[in-house]
Motif scaffolding. Structure first.
Motif, PDB file in Angstrom:
ATOM      1  N   GLN A 194      33.564  46.350  48.421  1.00  0.00           N
ATOM      2  CA  GLN A 194      32.553  45.424  47.908  1.00  0.00           C
ATOM      3  C   GLN A 194      31.265  46.152  47.529  1.00  0.00           C
ATOM      4  OE1 GLN A 194      33.460  42.228  47.249  1.00  0.00           O
ATOM      5  NE2 GLN A 194      35.408  42.933  48.077  1.00  0.00           N
ATOM      6  N   ALA A 217      42.732  42.615  42.772  1.00  0.00           N
ATOM      7  CA  ALA A 217      43.207  42.007  41.532  1.00  0.00           C
ATOM      8  C   ALA A 217      44.472  42.685  41.020  1.00  0.00           C
ATOM      9  CB  ALA A 217      42.113  42.059  40.467  1.00  0.00           C
ATOM     10  N   GLN A 245      38.209  42.408  42.100  1.00  0.00           N
ATOM     11  CA  GLN A 245      37.447  41.477  41.259  1.00  0.00           C
ATOM     12  C   GLN A 245      37.140  40.244  42.086  1.00  0.00           C
ATOM     13  OE1 GLN A 245      39.770  40.658  37.762  1.00  0.00           O
ATOM     14  NE2 GLN A 245      39.523  42.707  36.947  1.00  0.00           N
ATOM     15  N   GLU A 246      35.910  39.816  42.014  1.00  0.00           N
ATOM     16  CA  GLU A 246      35.480  38.605  42.717  1.00  0.00           C
ATOM     17  C   GLU A 246      35.891  38.608  44.192  1.00  0.00           C
ATOM     18  OE1 GLU A 246      36.406  35.052  40.562  1.00  0.00           O
ATOM     19  OE2 GLU A 246      35.848  35.957  38.646  1.00  0.00           O
ATOM     20  N   ARG A 247      35.640  39.738  44.853  1.00  0.00           N
ATOM     21  CA  ARG A 247      35.827  39.889  46.292  1.00  0.00           C
ATOM     22  C   ARG A 247      37.272  39.831  46.761  1.00  0.00           C
ATOM     23  NH1 ARG A 247      31.077  37.073  49.498  1.00  0.00           N
ATOM     24  NH2 ARG A 247      30.256  39.135  49.830  1.00  0.00           N
ATOM     25  N   THR A 248      38.212  40.136  45.861  1.00  0.00           N
ATOM     26  CA  THR A 248      39.615  40.196  46.257  1.00  0.00           C
ATOM     27  C   THR A 248      40.335  41.254  45.438  1.00  0.00           C
ATOM     28  OG1 THR A 248      41.574  38.862  46.744  1.00  0.00           O
ATOM     29  CG2 THR A 248      40.457  38.420  44.662  1.00  0.00           C
TER      30      THR A 248
END
Length: 69
Positions: A6, A55, A50-53
């Motif tokens: 992150q 991908a 991407q977006e905290r997960t």
């Protein structure tokens, strides 16, 4: 791995059995993985966040000149 990623790019070193477990979890979560599901010494797995997960992920084989290969 995800918590540290992150903050930006991160590199991790682990054993094949640990990476196998991580890849199994990515597959179970429906993450798209490119390349063979291999775990050779000195190989690399690149995991995109991407977006905290996670991908996507892709496998890179060991360098040809690597003495461990």
């Amino acid at each position: 791995m995800l918590a540290l990623a992150q903050d930006g790019p991160a590199a991790f070193c682990t054993h094949a059995d640990v990476m196998m477990d991580a890849v199994d979890e990515l597959i179970a979560a429906g993450i798209r993985l490119d390349g063979p599901l291999e775990f050779k010494k000195a190989a690399t797995w690149i995991l995109e966040v991407q977006e905290r997960t996670f991908a996507t992920g892709r496998y890179l084989p060991p360098p040809l000149d690597d003495p461990l290969h």
